[in-house]
Design a protein around this motif. Structure first.
Motif, PDB file in Angstrom:
ATOM      1  N   ASP A   5      18.109  30.130  23.794  1.00  0.00           N
ATOM      2  CA  ASP A   5      17.759  31.379  23.011  1.00  0.00           C
ATOM      3  C   ASP A   5      16.293  31.370  22.745  1.00  0.00           C
ATOM      4  N   LEU A   6      15.681  31.979  23.451  1.00  0.00           N
ATOM      5  CA  LEU A   6      14.436  32.340  23.583  1.00  0.00           C
ATOM      6  C   LEU A   6      13.747  33.649  22.911  1.00  0.00           C
ATOM      7  N   ARG A   7      13.052  33.474  22.066  1.00  0.00           N
ATOM      8  CA  ARG A   7      12.473  34.866  21.271  1.00  0.00           C
ATOM      9  C   ARG A   7      10.900  35.042  21.774  1.00  0.00           C
ATOM     10  N   LEU A   8      10.732  36.254  22.249  1.00  0.00           N
ATOM     11  CA  LEU A   8       9.403  36.818  22.338  1.00  0.00           C
ATOM     12  C   LEU A   8       8.682  36.601  21.190  1.00  0.00           C
ATOM     13  N   HIS A   9       7.476  36.121  21.489  1.00  0.00           N
ATOM     14  CA  HIS A   9       6.487  36.081  20.051  1.00  0.00           C
ATOM     15  C   HIS A   9       6.538  34.464  19.513  1.00  0.00           C
ATOM     16  N   ALA A  10       7.539  33.938  19.730  1.00  0.00           N
ATOM     17  CA  ALA A  10       7.847  32.499  19.315  1.00  0.00           C
ATOM     18  C   ALA A  10       6.675  31.770  19.472  1.00  0.00           C
ATOM     19  N   ASP A  11       6.246  30.931  18.601  1.00  0.00           N
ATOM     20  CA  ASP A  11       5.330  29.869  18.912  1.00  0.00           C
ATOM     21  C   ASP A  11       5.622  28.695  19.887  1.00  0.00           C
ATOM     22  N   PRO A  30      15.885  38.076  40.138  1.00  0.00           N
ATOM     23  CA  PRO A  30      16.968  39.115  40.090  1.00  0.00           C
ATOM     24  C   PRO A  30      18.321  38.963  40.753  1.00  0.00           C
ATOM     25  N   ALA A  31      18.294  38.431  41.919  1.00  0.00           N
ATOM     26  CA  ALA A  31      19.373  38.118  42.727  1.00  0.00           C
ATOM     27  C   ALA A  31      20.386  37.075  41.977  1.00  0.00           C
ATOM     28  N   SER A  32      19.571  36.015  41.603  1.00  0.00           N
ATOM     29  CA  SER A  32      20.750  35.060  41.160  1.00  0.00           C
ATOM     30  C   SER A  32      20.780  35.101  39.496  1.00  0.00           C
ATOM     31  N   ARG A  33      19.841  35.917  38.766  1.00  0.00           N
ATOM     32  CA  ARG A  33      19.749  36.116  37.392  1.00  0.00           C
ATOM     33  C   ARG A  33      19.055  34.766  36.899  1.00  0.00           C
ATOM     34  N   ARG A  34      18.552  33.964  37.387  1.00  0.00           N
ATOM     35  CA  ARG A  34      18.084  32.791  37.008  1.00  0.00           C
ATOM     36  C   ARG A  34      16.701  32.843  36.569  1.00  0.00           C
ATOM     37  N   LEU A  35      16.598  32.285  35.179  1.00  0.00           N
ATOM     38  CA  LEU A  35      15.322  32.052  34.657  1.00  0.00           C
ATOM     39  C   LEU A  35      14.735  31.013  35.403  1.00  0.00           C
ATOM     40  N   THR A  36      13.315  31.280  35.599  1.00  0.00           N
ATOM     41  CA  THR A  36      12.519  30.274  36.360  1.00  0.00           C
ATOM     42  C   THR A  36      11.192  29.884  35.700  1.00  0.00           C
ATOM     43  N   HIS A  37      10.676  30.891  35.045  1.00  0.00           N
ATOM     44  CA  HIS A  37       9.417  30.406  34.253  1.00  0.00           C
ATOM     45  C   HIS A  37       9.195  31.374  32.895  1.00  0.00           C
ATOM     46  N   ILE A  38       8.461  30.549  31.923  1.00  0.00           N
ATOM     47  CA  ILE A  38       8.177  31.300  30.788  1.00  0.00           C
ATOM     48  C   ILE A  38       6.637  31.471  30.739  1.00  0.00           C
ATOM     49  N   VAL A  39       6.161  32.766  30.148  1.00  0.00           N
ATOM     50  CA  VAL A  39       4.739  32.985  30.286  1.00  0.00           C
ATOM     51  C   VAL A  39       4.118  32.758  28.748  1.00  0.00           C
ATOM     52  N   ILE A  40       3.104  31.878  28.599  1.00  0.00           N
ATOM     53  CA  ILE A  40       2.457  31.877  27.327  1.00  0.00           C
ATOM     54  C   ILE A  40       1.243  32.282  26.989  1.00  0.00           C
ATOM     55  N   ASP A  41       1.158  33.209  25.912  1.00  0.00           N
ATOM     56  CA  ASP A  41      -0.349  33.819  25.485  1.00  0.00           C
ATOM     57  C   ASP A  41      -0.820  32.953  24.716  1.00  0.00           C
ATOM     58  N   THR A  42      -1.946  32.065  25.263  1.00  0.00           N
ATOM     59  CA  THR A  42      -2.962  31.128  24.657  1.00  0.00           C
ATOM     60  C   THR A  42      -3.864  31.807  23.412  1.00  0.00           C
ATOM     61  N   GLY A  43      -4.036  32.960  23.818  1.00  0.00           N
ATOM     62  CA  GLY A  43      -5.129  33.643  22.970  1.00  0.00           C
ATOM     63  C   GLY A  43      -6.540  33.351  23.140  1.00  0.00           C
ATOM     64  N   VAL A  44      -7.194  34.058  22.622  1.00  0.00           N
ATOM     65  CA  VAL A  44      -8.839  34.233  23.028  1.00  0.00           C
ATOM     66  C   VAL A  44      -9.499  32.660  22.506  1.00  0.00           C
ATOM     67  N   LEU A  45      -8.966  32.150  21.423  1.00  0.00           N
ATOM     68  CA  LEU A  45      -9.394  31.123  20.944  1.00  0.00           C
ATOM     69  C   LEU A  45      -9.409  29.923  21.598  1.00  0.00           C
ATOM     70  N   ALA A  72      14.396  24.690  20.613  1.00  0.00           N
ATOM     71  CA  ALA A  72      13.947  25.955  20.208  1.00  0.00           C
ATOM     72  C   ALA A  72      14.776  26.319  19.127  1.00  0.00           C
ATOM     73  N   ASP A  73      13.878  26.923  17.986  1.00  0.00           N
ATOM     74  CA  ASP A  73      14.666  27.386  16.930  1.00  0.00           C
ATOM     75  C   ASP A  73      13.978  28.788  16.645  1.00  0.00           C
ATOM     76  N   SER A  74      14.420  29.356  15.229  1.00  0.00           N
ATOM     77  CA  SER A  74      13.933  30.672  15.319  1.00  0.00           C
ATOM     78  C   SER A  74      12.302  30.952  15.160  1.00  0.00           C
ATOM     79  N   ARG A  75      11.572  29.953  14.947  1.00  0.00           N
ATOM     80  CA  ARG A  75      10.147  29.861  14.801  1.00  0.00           C
ATOM     81  C   ARG A  75       9.401  29.441  15.833  1.00  0.00           C
ATOM     82  N   ALA A  76       9.995  28.536  16.608  1.00  0.00           N
ATOM     83  CA  ALA A  76       9.199  27.795  17.588  1.00  0.00           C
ATOM     84  C   ALA A  76      10.124  27.427  18.876  1.00  0.00           C
TER      85      ALA A  76
END
Length: 222
Positions: A5-11, A30-45, A72-76
């Motif tokens: 269970d992965l939440r967008l904006h989670a740390d 899309p064909a297999s509906r298999r999750l392959t990668h996650i993308v992380i916004d590291t921020g400007v700093l 994973a949990d609800s925060r991170a």
């Protein structure tokens, strides 16, 4: 909540306890509906890009394979990678580069010269246009922060993506959690089998009115 269970904006937290950024996108086949990668916004700093070189306006997204998820949990969301490993082994998701703005009539004053002057980067030689190219693998799709979800018939927006639920053993996406409504919004579980396509970050579904109203409310496990 579990790792499925992965939440967008989670740390995003490294194995040695450093915050690496926040979850900004999911990448899947899309064909297999298999999750392959996650993308992380590291921020400007955390990006290492100097502000005077345009760091405020540039992308700071890095992507890693889903296999590095630890918990994973609800925060991170925690990774198996240390901060140093993340720095060395993750990759830029969006490549940004500058191309010179063309001069339509070299050596002659024209309207393109005004545009070239107006778009010049302070402290840099010459006018440039920013170009972008994502590292999205061929035949894969992405769901990003607040990707809209639309019904095909009738053509109606029904919400925005908040989370992805997937099977840890197969990495296959089971459902999307979408936020419906504005002032009094609620999160509901959209089965992945109702998704017809994902194009340009837009999720399109085919479902009846009864099926839409029957979507179960999302209840986090923790």
């Amino acid at each position: 909540m579990n790792i499925e269970d992965l939440r967008l904006h989670a740390d995003i937290i490294s194995a040695d306890g450093h915050k690496l950024g926040t979850l900004s996108r999911f990448v899947f086949e899309p064909a297999s509906r298999r999750l392959t990668h996650i993308v992380i916004d590291t921020g400007v700093l955390r990006s290492g890009q100097p502000l005077w070189k345009g760091g405020w306006g540039l992308s700071h997204d890095r992507f890693v394979p889903v296999g590095v998820l630890e918990s994973a949990d609800s925060r991170a969301i925690r990774l198996t990678m240390t901060a140093d490993e993340f720095r060395d082994l993750s990759h830029d998701y969006v490549e940004e580069y500058f191309k010179p703005l063309p001069d339509l009539e070299p050596g002659e004053p024209d309207l393109s010269d005004i545009a070239r002057l107006a778009m010049s980067i302070p402290g840099e030689p010459g006018p440039y246009l920013m170009q972008q190219a994502t590292a999205l693998p061929p035949h894969e799709a992405e769901v990003h922060d607040e990707s809209p979800v639309w019904r095909l018939n009738p053509h109606q927006k029904i919400g925005e993506v908040e989370r992805v639920l997937f099977d840890e053993g197969t990495n296959r996406i089971r459902a999307l959690v979408i936020r419906r409504g504005h002032l009094f919004s609620k999160e509901v579980v959209l089965p992945i089998d109702d998704v017809v396509e994902v194009v340009g970050g837009i999720v399109r579904v085919q479902m009846t009115d009864d099926a839409l109203h029957a979507l179960a409310a999302y209840v986090p496990e923790d």
